[in-house]
Design a protein around this motif. Structure first.
Motif, PDB file in Angstrom:
ATOM      1  N   LEU A   1     -16.881  -1.727  15.080  1.00  0.00           N
ATOM      2  CA  LEU A   1     -18.259  -1.692  14.542  1.00  0.00           C
ATOM      3  C   LEU A   1     -18.417  -2.743  13.684  1.00  0.00           C
ATOM      4  O   LEU A   1     -17.977  -2.528  12.553  1.00  0.00           O
ATOM      5  CB  LEU A   1     -18.689  -0.069  14.401  1.00  0.00           C
ATOM      6  CG  LEU A   1     -20.102  -0.095  14.080  1.00  0.00           C
ATOM      7  CD1 LEU A   1     -20.918  -0.168  15.159  1.00  0.00           C
ATOM      8  CD2 LEU A   1     -20.119   1.535  13.654  1.00  0.00           C
ATOM      9  N   SER A   2     -19.513  -3.487  13.936  1.00  0.00           N
ATOM     10  CA  SER A   2     -19.893  -4.501  12.918  1.00  0.00           C
ATOM     11  C   SER A   2     -21.250  -4.199  12.684  1.00  0.00           C
ATOM     12  O   SER A   2     -22.328  -4.287  13.481  1.00  0.00           O
ATOM     13  CB  SER A   2     -19.527  -5.882  13.385  1.00  0.00           C
ATOM     14  OG  SER A   2     -19.827  -6.947  12.585  1.00  0.00           O
TER      15      SER A   2
ATOM     16  N   SER B   1     -27.716   1.247   9.339  1.00  0.00           N
ATOM     17  CA  SER B   1     -26.674   2.323   9.455  1.00  0.00           C
ATOM     18  C   SER B   1     -25.415   2.225  10.419  1.00  0.00           C
ATOM     19  O   SER B   1     -25.550   1.375  11.262  1.00  0.00           O
ATOM     20  CB  SER B   1     -27.463   3.410  10.024  1.00  0.00           C
ATOM     21  OG  SER B   1     -28.585   3.897   8.997  1.00  0.00           O
ATOM     22  N   ALA B   2     -24.510   3.141  10.451  1.00  0.00           N
ATOM     23  CA  ALA B   2     -23.132   2.951  11.226  1.00  0.00           C
ATOM     24  C   ALA B   2     -23.148   4.544  11.566  1.00  0.00           C
ATOM     25  O   ALA B   2     -23.150   5.276  10.941  1.00  0.00           O
ATOM     26  CB  ALA B   2     -22.075   2.614  10.620  1.00  0.00           C
ATOM     27  N   VAL B   3     -22.709   4.576  12.983  1.00  0.00           N
ATOM     28  CA  VAL B   3     -22.722   5.959  13.652  1.00  0.00           C
ATOM     29  C   VAL B   3     -21.169   5.733  14.317  1.00  0.00           C
ATOM     30  O   VAL B   3     -20.974   4.828  15.191  1.00  0.00           O
ATOM     31  CB  VAL B   3     -23.729   6.219  14.571  1.00  0.00           C
ATOM     32  CG1 VAL B   3     -23.282   7.730  15.235  1.00  0.00           C
ATOM     33  CG2 VAL B   3     -24.905   6.216  13.790  1.00  0.00           C
ATOM     34  N   ILE B   4     -20.269   6.655  14.118  1.00  0.00           N
ATOM     35  CA  ILE B   4     -18.949   6.896  14.807  1.00  0.00           C
ATOM     36  C   ILE B   4     -18.900   8.207  15.626  1.00  0.00           C
ATOM     37  O   ILE B   4     -19.334   9.065  14.805  1.00  0.00           O
ATOM     38  CB  ILE B   4     -17.957   6.566  13.940  1.00  0.00           C
ATOM     39  CG1 ILE B   4     -17.949   5.224  13.247  1.00  0.00           C
ATOM     40  CG2 ILE B   4     -16.652   6.836  14.671  1.00  0.00           C
ATOM     41  CD1 ILE B   4     -17.024   5.177  11.929  1.00  0.00           C
ATOM     42  N   LYS B   5     -18.375   8.180  16.853  1.00  0.00           N
ATOM     43  CA  LYS B   5     -18.536   9.402  17.568  1.00  0.00           C
ATOM     44  C   LYS B   5     -17.180   9.963  17.883  1.00  0.00           C
ATOM     45  O   LYS B   5     -16.441   8.727  18.309  1.00  0.00           O
ATOM     46  CB  LYS B   5     -19.437   9.368  18.814  1.00  0.00           C
ATOM     47  CG  LYS B   5     -20.953   8.953  18.496  1.00  0.00           C
ATOM     48  CD  LYS B   5     -21.594   8.818  19.635  1.00  0.00           C
ATOM     49  CE  LYS B   5     -23.355   8.777  19.123  1.00  0.00           C
ATOM     50  NZ  LYS B   5     -24.179   8.570  20.523  1.00  0.00           N
TER      51      LYS B   5
ATOM     52  N   PRO C   1     -20.814  -3.419   1.655  1.00  0.00           N
ATOM     53  CA  PRO C   1     -19.347  -4.279   1.981  1.00  0.00           C
ATOM     54  C   PRO C   1     -18.140  -3.368   1.682  1.00  0.00           C
ATOM     55  O   PRO C   1     -17.271  -3.225   2.546  1.00  0.00           O
ATOM     56  CB  PRO C   1     -19.657  -5.522   1.056  1.00  0.00           C
ATOM     57  CG  PRO C   1     -20.814  -5.490   0.937  1.00  0.00           C
ATOM     58  CD  PRO C   1     -21.725  -4.422   0.918  1.00  0.00           C
ATOM     59  N   GLU C   2     -18.384  -2.317   0.866  1.00  0.00           N
ATOM     60  CA  GLU C   2     -17.168  -1.450   0.368  1.00  0.00           C
ATOM     61  C   GLU C   2     -16.995  -0.573   1.312  1.00  0.00           C
ATOM     62  O   GLU C   2     -15.925   0.187   1.256  1.00  0.00           O
ATOM     63  CB  GLU C   2     -17.162  -1.126  -1.061  1.00  0.00           C
ATOM     64  CG  GLU C   2     -18.524  -0.386  -1.657  1.00  0.00           C
ATOM     65  CD  GLU C   2     -19.566  -1.404  -1.934  1.00  0.00           C
ATOM     66  OE1 GLU C   2     -19.755  -2.653  -1.681  1.00  0.00           O
ATOM     67  OE2 GLU C   2     -20.214  -0.960  -2.899  1.00  0.00           O
ATOM     68  N   ASP C   3     -18.122  -0.387   1.988  1.00  0.00           N
ATOM     69  CA  ASP C   3     -17.886   0.671   3.508  1.00  0.00           C
ATOM     70  C   ASP C   3     -16.756   0.209   4.363  1.00  0.00           C
ATOM     71  O   ASP C   3     -16.308   0.920   5.122  1.00  0.00           O
ATOM     72  CB  ASP C   3     -19.135   1.132   3.831  1.00  0.00           C
ATOM     73  CG  ASP C   3     -20.073   1.862   3.010  1.00  0.00           C
ATOM     74  OD1 ASP C   3     -21.153   1.773   3.139  1.00  0.00           O
ATOM     75  OD2 ASP C   3     -19.363   2.535   2.160  1.00  0.00           O
ATOM     76  N   SER C   4     -16.412  -1.251   4.425  1.00  0.00           N
ATOM     77  CA  SER C   4     -15.770  -1.849   5.227  1.00  0.00           C
ATOM     78  C   SER C   4     -14.212  -1.183   5.221  1.00  0.00           C
ATOM     79  O   SER C   4     -13.670  -1.161   4.257  1.00  0.00           O
ATOM     80  CB  SER C   4     -15.546  -3.241   5.094  1.00  0.00           C
ATOM     81  OG  SER C   4     -16.887  -3.828   5.388  1.00  0.00           O
TER      82      SER C   4
ATOM     83  N   LEU D   1     -14.542  -0.481  10.826  1.00  0.00           N
ATOM     84  CA  LEU D   1     -16.182  -0.685  10.416  1.00  0.00           C
ATOM     85  C   LEU D   1     -15.977  -2.175   9.652  1.00  0.00           C
ATOM     86  O   LEU D   1     -15.290  -2.098   8.400  1.00  0.00           O
ATOM     87  CB  LEU D   1     -16.625   0.252   9.778  1.00  0.00           C
ATOM     88  CG  LEU D   1     -18.222   0.149   9.136  1.00  0.00           C
ATOM     89  CD1 LEU D   1     -19.197  -0.135  10.202  1.00  0.00           C
ATOM     90  CD2 LEU D   1     -18.553   1.369   8.364  1.00  0.00           C
ATOM     91  N   SER D   2     -16.656  -2.904   9.894  1.00  0.00           N
ATOM     92  CA  SER D   2     -17.165  -4.267   9.152  1.00  0.00           C
ATOM     93  C   SER D   2     -18.389  -4.263   8.698  1.00  0.00           C
ATOM     94  O   SER D   2     -19.264  -4.319   9.710  1.00  0.00           O
ATOM     95  CB  SER D   2     -16.764  -5.386   9.983  1.00  0.00           C
ATOM     96  OG  SER D   2     -15.337  -5.425  10.312  1.00  0.00           O
ATOM     97  N   VAL D   3     -18.909  -4.475   7.499  1.00  0.00           N
ATOM     98  CA  VAL D   3     -20.153  -4.182   7.050  1.00  0.00           C
ATOM     99  C   VAL D   3     -20.250  -5.787   6.279  1.00  0.00           C
ATOM    100  O   VAL D   3     -19.710  -6.118   5.505  1.00  0.00           O
ATOM    101  CB  VAL D   3     -20.395  -3.382   5.775  1.00  0.00           C
ATOM    102  CG1 VAL D   3     -21.919  -3.820   5.379  1.00  0.00           C
ATOM    103  CG2 VAL D   3     -19.995  -2.074   6.393  1.00  0.00           C
ATOM    104  N   LYS D   4     -21.318  -6.662   7.091  1.00  0.00           N
ATOM    105  CA  LYS D   4     -21.472  -8.016   6.574  1.00  0.00           C
ATOM    106  C   LYS D   4     -22.638  -8.179   5.540  1.00  0.00           C
ATOM    107  O   LYS D   4     -23.466  -7.503   5.777  1.00  0.00           O
ATOM    108  CB  LYS D   4     -21.912  -8.723   7.816  1.00  0.00           C
ATOM    109  CG  LYS D   4     -20.830  -8.812   9.063  1.00  0.00           C
ATOM    110  CD  LYS D   4     -21.232  -9.589  10.114  1.00  0.00           C
ATOM    111  CE  LYS D   4     -20.159  -9.776  11.163  1.00  0.00           C
ATOM    112  NZ  LYS D   4     -20.395 -10.606  12.525  1.00  0.00           N
TER     113      LYS D   4
END
Lengths: 115, 114
Positions: free
Chosen positions: B11-12, B18-22, B82-85, B110-113
């Protein structure tokens, strides 16, 4: 005591050799768990102890794998006659079960490479 | 036995989104659902967990929801940084297990750009 510690951090061994890893849990934790993690995968549960009793071992990958926790404190995981497919990260975790259950805290792991 | 499936595998997102993972699980008796974050070369660390008697739990920018009927649970990260990556793993504990008897999903990178 700052957390779960594992030793060694890295181990390179030749195929067919035996290896043993050690895990020291958080001191007041009565449960100790072993997991294996291969590249790109989630940790895979292997076995666990409550104090010195091994309560689940059916998920150990083969009879070459064994674990002990003789005094209810540290634990060892032994792999006999290692194979290249055993190369992985071996993680240990501990938790307090019973009065005041806690989350599972993981160690840094032992990375095994079988050549 | 219990099986946990996790999506997406990667997920990028842009910083601030927001990011969602299921995740879905198979054992209806499972009663504990933690989420672990694993940075490269480091140990998995718990970021949030939920028990089967609760539908939602929030901790600052992180929230988890559980739908017992559908047997799925989700991780929501708002205002990503970015530190959520990292790689995020969902897990469940089959009935009778403790917080350490975990069946993990395969993970979401997860990659946060910025």
């Amino acid at each position: 005591d700052t957390g779960v510690s594992q030793d060694p951090r890295h181990k390179i061994t030749k195929r067919g050799q035996n290896v043993t890893f050690r895990c020291d849990p958080i001191s007041e934790h009565n449960r100790l768990y072993w997991y294996r993690q291969t590249l790109g995968q989630g940790p895979e549960f292997l076995t666990y102890f409550q104090n010195e009793a091994q309560l689940e071992k059916s998920r150990l990958l083969s009879d070459r794998f064994s674990a002990e926790r003789p005094k209810g404190s540290f634990s060892t995981l032994e792999i006999q006659r290692t194979e290249q497919g055993d190369s992985a990260m071996y993680l240990c975790a501990s938790s307090l079960y019973g009065q005041g259950n806690t989350e599972a805290f993981f160690g840094q792991g032992t990375r095994l490479t079988v050549v | 036995g219990e099986n946990v499936e996790q999506h997406p595998s990667t997920l990028s997102v842009q910083e601030g989104d927001s990011a969602v993972i299921k995740c879905t699980y198979s054992d209806s008796a499972s009663n504990y659902f933690p989420w672990y974050k694993q940075e490269l070369g480091k140990r998995p660390q718990l970021i949030i967990d939920i028990r089967s008697n609760v539908g939602e739990k929030k901790d600052q920018r992180i929230a988890v929801t559980l739908n017992k009927t559908a047997k799925h649970f989700s991780l929501h990260i708002t205002e990503t940084q970015p530190e959520d990556s990292a790689v995020y793993f969902c897990a469940s504990t089959p009935y009778g297990g403790s917080q350490g008897n975990l069946i993990f999903g395969k993970g979401t990178k997860l990659s946060v750009k910025p």
